[in-house]
Design a protein around this motif. Structure first.
Motif, mmCIF file in Angstrom:
data_model
loop_
_atom_site.group_PDB
_atom_site.id
_atom_site.type_symbol
_atom_site.label_atom_id
_atom_site.label_comp_id
_atom_site.label_asym_id
_atom_site.label_seq_id
_atom_site.Cartn_x
_atom_site.Cartn_y
_atom_site.Cartn_z
ATOM 1 N N ALA A 1 -0.912 -0.437 12.401
ATOM 2 C CA ALA A 1 0.696 -0.078 12.426
ATOM 3 C C ALA A 1 0.950 1.321 11.709
ATOM 4 O O ALA A 1 0.254 1.494 10.794
ATOM 5 N N GLU A 2 1.536 2.100 12.319
ATOM 6 C CA GLU A 2 2.053 3.517 11.891
ATOM 7 C C GLU A 2 3.343 3.509 11.618
ATOM 8 O O GLU A 2 4.045 4.238 10.859
ATOM 9 N N PRO B 1 7.011 0.921 10.542
ATOM 10 C CA PRO B 1 7.334 -0.433 10.101
ATOM 11 C C PRO B 1 7.578 -1.346 11.379
ATOM 12 O O PRO B 1 7.249 -2.777 11.367
ATOM 13 N N ARG C 1 -1.067 -4.960 9.761
ATOM 14 C CA ARG C 1 -0.944 -3.699 8.905
ATOM 15 C C ARG C 1 -2.213 -2.797 9.257
ATOM 16 O O ARG C 1 -1.633 -1.445 9.293
ATOM 17 N N ALA D 1 0.877 -0.748 1.565
ATOM 18 C CA ALA D 1 1.257 -2.036 2.700
ATOM 19 C C ALA D 1 2.278 -1.480 3.690
ATOM 20 O O ALA D 1 2.479 -2.194 4.688
ATOM 21 N N LEU D 2 3.122 -0.473 3.405
ATOM 22 C CA LEU D 2 4.217 -0.176 4.202
ATOM 23 C C LEU D 2 3.927 1.120 4.857
ATOM 24 O O LEU D 2 3.507 2.233 4.459
ATOM 25 N N PRO D 3 3.638 0.791 6.295
ATOM 26 C CA PRO D 3 3.368 2.114 7.016
ATOM 27 C C PRO D 3 4.738 2.888 7.266
ATOM 28 O O PRO D 3 5.795 2.439 7.706
ATOM 29 N N MET D 4 4.747 4.153 6.981
ATOM 30 C CA MET D 4 5.782 5.138 7.023
ATOM 31 C C MET D 4 5.724 6.443 7.147
ATOM 32 O O MET D 4 4.797 7.063 6.323
ATOM 33 N N TRP E 1 5.261 -6.197 2.218
ATOM 34 C CA TRP E 1 5.539 -4.588 1.749
ATOM 35 C C TRP E 1 6.023 -4.990 0.104
ATOM 36 O O TRP E 1 5.851 -3.998 -0.742
#
Lengths: 320, 265
Positions: B208-209, B211, B205, A135-138, B29
């Motif tokens: 998105a690349e 946060p 989501r 869920a976390l784009p990083m 998240w």
């Protein structure tokens, strides 16, 4: 419940460089002057004094104990990590290896004993489990710079040092197990530590990659002059690349140079005779010894004698 | 010419969407959707207390939300029962007692539906002050905590070992959550306010690349849903808050169905 048989009373002697200053016992400091630096972590018999804290030690634990749910997870554990020294913590599953690391890192407070940090200690930590939530784009680059205030240039440089420059712009989520381990290692290095704490660094890495990672850790120790605390349940490869091995099963069963630990009865009991025999294959040739400050020094003219002998801390752990 | 009540509704919805975006991303998240929902629904008790003792409803809702969040964090430490079951227990327990408490309050008949689903077209100038004043405060707090929040979201133990104070962040996060619930209650009600947090973040989501990009996209989805939802509501004379949430949910569904979205094989 602290084990009284080990004579671990609740008082602790601290070296002059430690952060918590207590009265220093002269008897302990003279005992430390015999040049046997390595014996410090395991020379206490039935009625021994608590061990003194060596001022050159980066991180040490004295008489560490932790009880959870009425069950002791760790009892009377002494551990020292010196500059430029690779100390490996081995032990079966549930032996308390990660618990000990958490105590040393300050993530958990021991029920007995104490942790001492060198005044200049900076730890680079790579935890055991590193599951990235999708869920976390990083990106890797963002993660490596997160909260550290480092230049993008040094991020790329450090990634190169651990052999993962190609993942710079990728999402954390898309990395393989080995790539992720290297990225986590790179983050630990970006903190410019003098001690690396790596909890099972080869988890999820194939066998060839495993050997490569240990070689890398050895190289980092040499080029950056780091102390390293490694946790592993994998015996052979990791032991061969260590300066000192601590065999843990709630208490320190035995400790010393890998060759000695592999022959120790407690080690054989925990891991079986096959493990002890197999280890011989992986032994590295000791071409250096360790001087008082823990610095590797050339071997003396008369090799053959071990510079350190493993001493059983508690040969019996039955009838509790 | 747009009616003033419609303008106020638009302003309130847009404000809430922007405030909710960063908080909502963090909730997604950290898998805290159910936690947020429980805190929100438990705050019906805050409405009851506010009515009973003639307190400011926004403040009493915030107060109860904080207490419930604190209880949840404490209850999460026990290991006998899984955390989601504890959330369920608190969720239904608090909702039931909230309904009873509001029913027992004497005086002019209480519009329970209004608290549960909000009444976006009844937003007053004072409500708008809360949305934008409180919202600015919430955004400032999130900005101050942002780096720590991200580090905890990536790996909690690593962040703690590196010196991030979990305690401080948890308190800050809970305060912002309580404030957002209190603000959102007026607009979409306590049953729907968490939708403003979660649904736009879900819609954002897949595209998105980073946060931050996810936060900006979530805010855009929230604002767009507010405009479209209120338009839908006036066109077919449907309740305002639920119309906005419906548009959001449809947008999120479309986003997840979009080609190129990662799926398990």
């Amino acid at each position: 419940m602290p084990r009284q048989t080990h004579g671990h009373a609740e008082h602790h002697v601290h070296g002059p460089d430690c952060r918590h200053h207590h009265a220093q016992s002269p008897s302990n400091t003279t005992a430390r002057a015999d040049g046997h630096v390595h014996t410090a972590s395991c020379s206490h018999g039935a009625d021994a004094e608590p061990l003194a804290v060596d001022p050159t030690v980066l991180l040490c634990g004295r008489g560490l104990g932790l009880v959870r749910g009425g069950r002791p997870l760790l009892e009377a554990v002494d551990i020292d990590i010196r500059p430029r020294e690779i100390v490996t913590l081995i032990g079966p599953n549930g032996a308390g290896k990660t618990t000990l690391v958490r105590l040393l890192l300050g993530l958990e407070v021991p029920d007995s004993g104490s942790v001492h940090r060198h005044a200049d200690l900076v730890i680079g930590y790579a935890p055991q489990r590193f599951d990235i939530d999708g869920a976390l784009p990083m990106t890797v680059a963002r993660f490596l710079g997160l909260g550290l205030g480092v230049r993008p240039g040094s991020v790329l440089e450090t990634l190169g040092e651990v052999g993962a420059a190609h993942v710079f712009g990728q999402q954390l989520r898309s990395l393989s197990g080995g790539e992720l381990q290297r990225v986590v290692l790179a983050r630990a290095l970006l903190r410019e530590p003098n001690l690396l704490v790596l909890d099972e660094p080869v988890r999820g890495v194939d066998y060839a990659g495993e050997a490569e990672l240990y070689t890398l850790i050895g190289t980092l120790r040499n080029t950056r002059g780091l102390g390293v605390l490694l946790v592993s349940h994998d015996l052979h490869v990791v032991m061969a690349s260590s300066d000192r091995v601590l065999c843990l099963n709630r208490h320190v069963c035995c400790s010393g140079v890998p060759e000695t630990v592999a022959q120790h009865p407690e080690y054989v009991r925990l891991f079986g005779a096959d493990a002890a025999r197999a280890f011989a294959v992986y032994q590295h040739h000791h071409d250096h010894r360790h001087d008082l400050g823990g610095e590797p020094a050339p071997m003396p003219a008369t090799p053959g004698l071990p510079d350190f002998a493993a001493v059983p801390v508690a040969a019996k752990e039955t009838g509790r | 010419m747009i009616e003033p009540f419609l303008l106020r509704a638009l302003a309130a919805g847009i404000g809430l969407a922007i405030v909710a975006a960063p908080l909502g991303c963090f909730v997604v998240w950290n898998r805290m959707a159910y936690f947020g929902e429980t805190v929100a629904q438990a705050s019906l008790l805050g409405v009851a207390f506010g009515l009973m003792f003639k307190l400011d409803l926004t403040l009493s809702v915030m107060f109860v939300a904080l207490i419930v969040a604190g209880l949840l964090i404490l209850a999460g430490r026990q290991t006998a029962v899984p955390t989601d079951s504890i959330l369920g227990l608190m969720h239904f327990g608090a909702l039931a007692s909230g309904v009873i408490a509001t029913a027992l309050v004497r005086g002019p008949s209480i519009d329970l539906m209004g608290y549960l689903f909000g009444d976006v077209f009844a937003v007053t100038g004072e409500d708008l002050f809360w949305v934008y004043g409180g919202g600015a405060l919430a955004l400032l707090a999130m900005a101050g905590l942002w780096s720590s929040l991200l580090r905890l979201a990536v790996h909690e133990e690593l962040a703690a070992a590196e010196g991030v104070s979990r305690h401080r962040v948890r308190i800050g996060f809970t305060l912002v959550l309580a404030l957002t619930i209190a603000i959102g209650m007026k607009i979409v009600g306590i049953l729907l306010v968490i939708a403003f947090l979660i649904v736009p973040a879900v819609a954002a989501r897949p595209f998105a690349e980073t946060p931050e990009r996810m936060v900006v996209l979530a805010a855009l989805v929230g604002v767009m849903s507010t405009i479209l939802g209120l338009a839908l509501s006036t066109a077919i004379d449907a309740p305002g808050g639920p119309s906005v949430v419906l548009v959001m949910a449809v947008l999120a569904g479309l986003a997840l169905a979009a080609p190129g979205v990662r799926r398990s094989p």
